[in-house]
Design an enzyme around this catalytic site. Structure first.
Site, PDB file in Angstrom:
ATOM      1  N   ASP A   1       0.923  -1.313   0.022  1.00  0.00           N
ATOM      2  CA  ASP A   1      -0.004  -0.040  -0.106  1.00  0.00           C
ATOM      3  C   ASP A   1       0.777   1.331   0.042  1.00  0.00           C
ATOM      4  OD1 ASP A   1      -2.702   1.286   0.552  1.00  0.00           O
ATOM      5  OD2 ASP A   1      -1.693   1.840   2.169  1.00  0.00           O
TER       6      ASP A   1
ATOM      7  N   GLU B   1       1.116  -0.583  -5.346  1.00  0.00           N
ATOM      8  CA  GLU B   1       0.246   0.398  -5.476  1.00  0.00           C
ATOM      9  C   GLU B   1       1.109   1.574  -5.401  1.00  0.00           C
ATOM     10  OE1 GLU B   1      -3.377   3.066  -3.719  1.00  0.00           O
ATOM     11  OE2 GLU B   1      -1.734   2.289  -2.345  1.00  0.00           O
TER      12      GLU B   1
END
Length: 791
Positions: A460, A513
């Protein structure tokens, strides 16, 4: 000022307020607040016991040794001693063996050895000692008497360190790839005695003690020893096993105390309670076939269709084991190859969806135990479904019982406040330049893959790690040593993490990401790019540009889409710069962005039709696919972690249920045809696997292209994003294909469409079109995507 022993009145009052513990009891004065968890881990009621009498062994006992130095006593009582084993326990001295014990609130303590017991002298302040007239240290235990009861226990201070020199060396070097086996709470046997080894890294602490439900959250009798320059503190506590609740009581450099959950805890209490729990592994894996073959094909050359799930809200109220019955069956039925779990690591605030982690080594206790989570992963594997997990090494929350200023100074976070504070999320960023912190995170990545058989980590917020000026204004950040804005420490960390995970776990994939154009995200770490950096080493990267552009396109009225045509074609300019995943994730269906079907203009029929056409385009576009739960049946409402998907939309009693069931049926067929068609996945990272037929039909809102497999076998894909039927649409095709067959049409009646079809077969004619000598003439359904394969 040294602490005083409680009076008999105080001790009795406290004993009547708490139950007799199952292990070594350490009652706490009634006036002392109970630290630690706010859960049932605290004592509640009393179990009176008869008074214990401890007679001394004739000829021995009651002969005190020289009292411990005043400084040692004060440091032990205050919790600031770095080497309690040098003072406590048994030590050979002139005239025999000196035994010294610290048991606050005890009435008497005796040494039991070879079936004989010897009372220790009460030295005050909870210290007891005696000089045993023997030559060698015996195997002994302690008989500790409190108000109304006596318990025989092992002395923690008679055990050698249970952490080896190699472990300490690797920790100092930041290279302990199995850190979870060295730090934290580990049930084990030492010198034939069962118990738990507690270890914690706290280099700035003046002292550390173990507090838990086994000592009424008063760690005075359990000071830990410092293991030199490693910054690690250790104590083996006999008799403590699985299920025990604990925290670490740390004395900060300024002399104050803080009670902290274990950063390496492998199990925690259910939030909002915050204690760590001693645990071990008992699950027997049954996914050997999956683990053996998951790496047979590299991910970028394999079918990869992902269903993103927030476990706590997919079916609210289900535990890991209950999910293990329902989730694999659902995902298998729809044909997804993988599930991606939003963060599973323990987090105090459910509204963060798991993205503010405090327990990096513990699956959230909201849904069950770590073994229960293993059972869920095992069940998914046995159903042929891979398991990806969101992993959050970019930041952590500031809760004062967790990682923030863990031992009184910045430790896991950067010492520079401008580098530590995350400007967007009110959290702290890790200090990736510190070897132990980098080790903590690298080991954590491989921990999930090895201990829980996770098949991939979606990392993330990578962009927030890579840039020193991320969300910072001028003057709020300092350039790196070369004058740039790249966070070189974070770059090195990500490279090391990826290299370690891939080396240790064949078949695992890491996914970034990363929302910028950072060069080489999915390039090998030893390949240096134009920017002078080696690749970051990820296997795949989320294509945020494709996601943003394509969603922008479908939110326009059809009559205006011709002005935004390039937003659907621009992705092919950079499609092979990285190994991409096309994500329609949870981020796109919350916070006012609306669910996918609700972003689309038009009436209900047009919105569903465009939704279906978009999914057909997405599944055929180069790159892998990810779809968030609820979007597979065109849920109209935004997702909420409080109630999850609107499953009632599929209930046959709901008048529009067939509309939603039709979209779900399409997703099932998309996955089925996709998996059976190598042209749609085999060359996702090869420019030779794609060719536009007509990427410029802006006036018609039509896109047509060919995909090829490794043997050159093609698939023709045509999308019509206008609400009109286009008859006699001519498209240039390879002349080597004798005929084309319609294998998927998002306008079929069973999906809720108008059922405009093409009769088989469609045979090429010697009519040049789109730069090819042959072409076919077909009918394009309204707001639909159609796939054709050679007959």
């Amino acid at each position: 000022m040294t602490a005083r022993r409680p009076s008999r009145t105080q001790s009795t009052a406290r004993t009547k307020a708490v139950p007799a513990p199952v292990s070594d009891p350490e009652p706490v004065p009634a006036s002392q607040p109970e630290p630690g968890s706010a859960s049932a881990s605290q004592p509640e009621s009393a179990v009176p016991a008869p008074a214990a009498v401890l007679p001394s062994q004739p000829g021995g006992g009651m002969r005190p040794v020289q009292e411990a130095a005043a400084e040692d006593r004060e440091r032990l009582l205050s919790g600031g001693h770095h080497d309690p084993h040098a003072v406590l326990g048994a030590h050979p001295v002139t005239g025999g063996v000196a035994v010294r014990v610290l048991r606050p609130y005890a009435r008497a303590v005796a040494v039991v050895a070879a079936g004989l017991r010897t009372e220790l002298h009460d030295d005050g302040d909870g210290f007891f000692s005696a000089l045993l007239p023997i030559d060698t240290i015996p195997d002994y235990s302690l008989l500790v008497a409190y108000e109304g009861e006596a318990t025989e226990v092992q002395d923690p201070y008679r055990f050698l360190p249970t952490l080896g020199e190699l472990d300490l060396h690797l920790i100092r070097e930041g290279r302990h790839e199995e850190l979870w086996k060295a730090l934290g709470a580990q049930p084990m046997t030492a010198q034939g005695v069962t118990g738990t080894r507690f270890t914690v890294w706290a280099p700035n602490a003046r002292g550390v003690r173990v507090s838990g439900d086994f000592n009424y959250w008063d760690g005075a009798a359990y000071p830990m020893r410092s293991l030199g320059s490693s910054g690690v503190w250790e104590l083996f506590v006999p008799g403590i096993g699985e299920g025990a609740l604990y925290k670490f009581d740390l004395m900060r450099p300024d002399g104050s105390h803080t009670l902290r959950a274990d950063p390496m805890a492998r199990r925690t209490e259910v939030p909002p309670a915050t204690a760590s729990i001693v645990t071990d592994v008992h699950h027997t894996w049954r996914d050997e076939q999956w683990m053996t073959h998951r790496g047979d094909l590299p991910v970028h050359r394999a079918p990869f269709s992902v269903y993103e799930v927030h476990l706590a809200s997919w079916r609210p109220g289900l535990t890991y084991r209950q999910l293990a019955t329902q989730l694999p069956a659902y995902v298998q039925d729809l044909g997804f190859t993988h599930v991606e779990l939003m963060p599973v690591s323990e987090h105090p605030f459910g509204g963060s969806w798991g993205y503010q982690v405090t327990g990096f080594y513990a699956p959230t206790a909201r849904l069950g135990t770590p073994d229960d989570f293993r059972y869920l992963v095992d069940s998914l594997h046995r159903a042929g479904i891979g398991v990806l997990m969101d992993w959050v090494p970019a930041h952590f929350p500031k809760d004062d019982w967790a990682l923030a200023q863990f031992d009184g100074r910045p430790l896991y976070e950067h010492a520079d406040p401008n580098r530590a504070e995350h400007p967007d999320w009110g959290t702290l960023e890790f200090d990736y330049g510190r070897t132990e912190v980098r080790n903590f995170l690298v080991a954590n990545a491989t921990y999930w893959c090895e201990e829980f058989h996770i098949d991939g980590l979606r990392v993330d917020a990578v962009a927030s790690m890579l840039y020193l000026d991320y969300s910072r204004e001028h003057g709020q950040w300092s350039p790196n040593e070369y004058g740039g804005r790249e966070n070189l420490d974070a770059v090195r960390f990500l490279q090391e993490m990826n290299a370690t995970v891939y080396r240790r776990n064949p078949g695992v994939v890491t996914i970034a990401e990363e929302s910028t154009a950072w060069e080489g995200v999915t390039r090998a770490t030893d390949q240096v790019g134009a920017g002078g950096f080696g690749g970051l080493g990820f296997g795949l990267k989320w294509n945020m540009g494709w996601m943003h552009d394509s969603l922008e396109y479908i939110t326009k009225e059809p009559v205006h889409r011709k002005y935004h045509h390039n937003e659907m074609t621009f992705s092919m300019v950079y499609a092979y710069s990285e190994n991409y995943v096309l994500p329609i994730s949870h981020d796109e269906v919350v916070h006012g962005k609306q669910a996918l079907v609700s972003k689309i203009p038009g009436d209900w029929w047009q919105r569903r039709a465009t939704h279906r056409a978009y999914l057909g385009f997405m599944w055929a576009h180069p790159g892998k696919q990810l779809l968030f739960m609820g979007q597979e049946f065109a849920q109209g409402a935004e997702w909420s972690e409080a109630h999850g998907p609107d499953w009632w939309l599929l209930d046959p009693s709901y008048e529009a249920a067939q509309d939603h069931r039709g979209v779900r049926d399409l997703v099932r067929d998309l996955n089925t045809v996709y998996a059976a068609t190598p042209a749609l996945w085999q060359r996702d990272t090869d420019p030779g696997g794609f060719s536009w037929v007509d990427g410029g039909a802006a006036e018609d809102n039509v896109f047509s292209f060919l995909r090829y497999d490794a043997d050159g076998a093609p698939v023709l894909v045509v999308s019509n994003f206008s609400p009109v039927v286009r008859h006699e649409c001519r498209l240039g095709v390879p002349e080597s294909v004798p005929a084309w067959h319609e294998v998927l049409n998002t306008d079929m009646g069973l999906y809720g469409g108008s059922d405009v079809r093409n009769a088989d077969p469609l045979k090429p004619e010697a009519v040049p079109a789109h730069g090819r000598p042959a072409s076919i003439q077909l009918t394009l359904p309204p707001l639909a995507t159609v796939w054709f394969r050679p007959v």
